[in-house]
Design an enzyme around this catalytic site. Sequence first.
Site, PDB file in Angstrom:
ATOM      1  N   ASP A   8       0.847  -1.187   0.000  1.00  0.00           N
ATOM      2  CA  ASP A   8       0.000   0.000   0.000  1.00  0.00           C
ATOM      3  C   ASP A   8       0.888   1.244   0.000  1.00  0.00           C
ATOM      4  O   ASP A   8       1.814   1.351   0.810  1.00  0.00           O
ATOM      5  CB  ASP A   8      -0.907   0.022   1.233  1.00  0.00           C
ATOM      6  CG  ASP A   8      -2.013  -1.021   1.147  1.00  0.00           C
ATOM      7  OD1 ASP A   8      -2.108  -1.700   0.103  1.00  0.00           O
ATOM      8  OD2 ASP A   8      -2.773  -1.160   2.122  1.00  0.00           O
ATOM      9  N   ASP A 129     -15.225  -3.045  -1.554  1.00  0.00           N
ATOM     10  CA  ASP A 129     -14.853  -2.797  -0.162  1.00  0.00           C
ATOM     11  C   ASP A 129     -16.121  -2.612   0.652  1.00  0.00           C
ATOM     12  O   ASP A 129     -16.961  -1.772   0.310  1.00  0.00           O
ATOM     13  CB  ASP A 129     -13.989  -1.542  -0.068  1.00  0.00           C
ATOM     14  CG  ASP A 129     -12.791  -1.604  -1.006  1.00  0.00           C
ATOM     15  OD1 ASP A 129     -12.215  -2.700  -1.144  1.00  0.00           O
ATOM     16  OD2 ASP A 129     -12.440  -0.569  -1.602  1.00  0.00           O
TER      17      ASP A 129
END
Length: 249
Positions: A8, A129
């Site tokens: 990330d 998500d």
Amino acid sequence: MIVIPAIDLNAGLCVRLAQGDFSRSTVYSDKPEEVAIRWQEEGAELIHVVDLDGSVAGSPVNRDVIRSIVQAVTVPVQVGGGIRDQATIEAYLAMGVKRVILGTGALSNEQFVRQAIATYPGSIVLGVDALDGRVAIRGWTEQTDFRPEELVKRYEGPGLAAVVFTDIKRDGMQTGVNVPAVSELASAISVPVIASGGVAGLQDIVNLMEVEDAGIVGVIVGKALYSGAMDLRLAIKAGRRRWKNGDVH
């Protein structure tokens, strides 16, 4: 089942967030490409990269860093975060990215997503998500009323490579994968599902493999690798074997 290490990116750094909260960020490296090389050396067959800044900005922010990662390894790289137009997709694929992940765009521009799947079959992954069973968008900053399966069913078909399903509450928390939610989604759709969020250790791989027949093909691992709670080599080995009563055979 493929075990996929995550990188990330926030301000060019390799970080992990807790539940998607930028104020709860831990920096693990200022050289993300070296992290990618490490995961490749430990056996990774695919690397998952997310441009966290891009997710919020709505366009790529860490493009140069992603290019460095792609050039540093030979294994496929999939990228998500801020990919909301065809030009960005084309730029990433031309760069050498294997698959791009579309999230927010799936709700805000259905035509764009459909066109992308048709134009680049096998190269588009849908990022779903979820927060408390509902889809969240724009870097997890906005929650919608859509259930994950409702969103995926809009785009089901042979052109869509996979769905990455992330449980936001568990992401970066090492509290265990939400196996029931992942299994429920996989059973409701025809697209392969990759689980993400909450991986704490090898037992999560075991638990997912017990329900992989529902259509679960992989799992993304982040914090557990960076904290040392999981060894990538062992996780990959586990994912390639069949498990019975918690034992490797």
